[in-house]
Enzyme design. Sequence first.
Site, PDB file in Angstrom:
ATOM      1  N   LYS A  48       0.886  -1.100  -0.088  1.00 11.56           N
ATOM      2  CA  LYS A  48       0.239  -0.098  -0.249  1.00 11.56           C
ATOM      3  C   LYS A  48       0.789   1.319  -0.052  1.00 11.56           C
ATOM      4  O   LYS A  48       1.623   1.240   0.623  1.00 11.56           O
ATOM      5  CB  LYS A  48      -0.728   0.074   1.367  1.00 11.56           C
TER       6      LYS A  48
ATOM      7  N   HIS B 234       2.566  -4.042   7.596  1.00 10.36           N
ATOM      8  CA  HIS B 234       1.576  -3.235   8.510  1.00 10.36           C
ATOM      9  C   HIS B 234       2.269  -1.872   8.965  1.00 10.36           C
ATOM     10  O   HIS B 234       3.180  -2.043   9.482  1.00 10.36           O
ATOM     11  CB  HIS B 234       0.947  -4.047   9.437  1.00 10.36           C
TER      12      HIS B 234
ATOM     13  N   HIS C 259      -8.155 -12.480   0.567  1.00  5.99           N
ATOM     14  CA  HIS C 259      -7.656 -12.028   1.865  1.00  5.99           C
ATOM     15  C   HIS C 259      -7.570 -13.048   2.930  1.00  5.99           C
ATOM     16  O   HIS C 259      -6.827 -12.606   3.812  1.00  5.99           O
ATOM     17  CB  HIS C 259      -8.326 -10.724   1.963  1.00  5.99           C
TER      18      HIS C 259
END
Length: 338
Positions: A195, A292, A265
């Site tokens: 991301k 994360h 996922h």
Amino acid sequence: MAIDFMTEASPQIKDYLFYLQTVRGKSPKTVDEYFSDLRTFFRFIKRKRNLVPKDMEFTEIPVDDVDEELIKSVTLTDAYEFMNYLLRERSNSAVTRARKCSSLKSFFNYYTIKKHLLPSNPLAELDIPKSGKKLPKYLTLEQSIALLNAVDGENKERDYCILTLFLNCGLRLSELVGINFNDIRSNNTIRITGKGNKQRVVYLNDACIKAINDYKKVRPADGVKDKNALFLSARLQRISPKTVQFIVNKYLTKIGLDAQGYSCHKLRHTAATLMYQHGNVDIRVLQEILGHENLNTTEIYTHLSPDQIKNAANANPLSHMMSTEKDKDGDDNNNDEN
């Protein structure tokens, strides 16, 4: 309805969204979600302030005229009234309301800290609704093995490699389809772009290395449209997220898990859970593997399996203490008053 902030948003809202996309590195999908939240909020504000006709449909209220004056007028009370509206009128869940709350706090923080339009963030004290943490859905070790053993067919090497990387590396769907040949290093690592275009290095275990090498042997070489892409579709172009989801669903169906809410996922959840429960992987190491940003996100995988809970109970030093039946005529039941 498709979201198009370029035509719907005011210059002030666009300014913030451009910042998210270009500086913060948010994905287009995430930026669209931020805009959707802001659009709902300012529609609510405009209706509350009687800035639009009362009979105008909520979804028709424009936000292309949201200016600095309107932004400056927003108060903490407005935000709490909006949260109440989301709960009572739109029946939004706590999770949805929490996301909208975060979007608003971020927007007004931008106009306070970055643009210096506001002397202070009026929503700084806005409390985010609490939502109960749900345990992530994942496959057991036995189900994971069955899923891998279910792979067959014309593209079995490709499909097996896809499932192996999901289950061993905990990749997101977008990360898997984005893998290029040059992302695979000679030192048995792979570069993953996550991301916000943030990159991380994931180490490949023996199962991953073999799966990749087996797939490379049969991967088409002629007529390939995207030569950089590792995984190819039948059209010899980079495989799409939709196709990968179809592949995963096909094999989940084959082992009887199609109707149980599993997805790509969930395979990421599975990898994280297996590493934590069976590999005793430290939570911070797991955070690095999964990419994360916040440790709190990783902590959802620290749930315990029934066996771990059972073993913990049995580890109690009092677990073997058994009550003994006392002799009714013995000393313990002696009623003599001496």
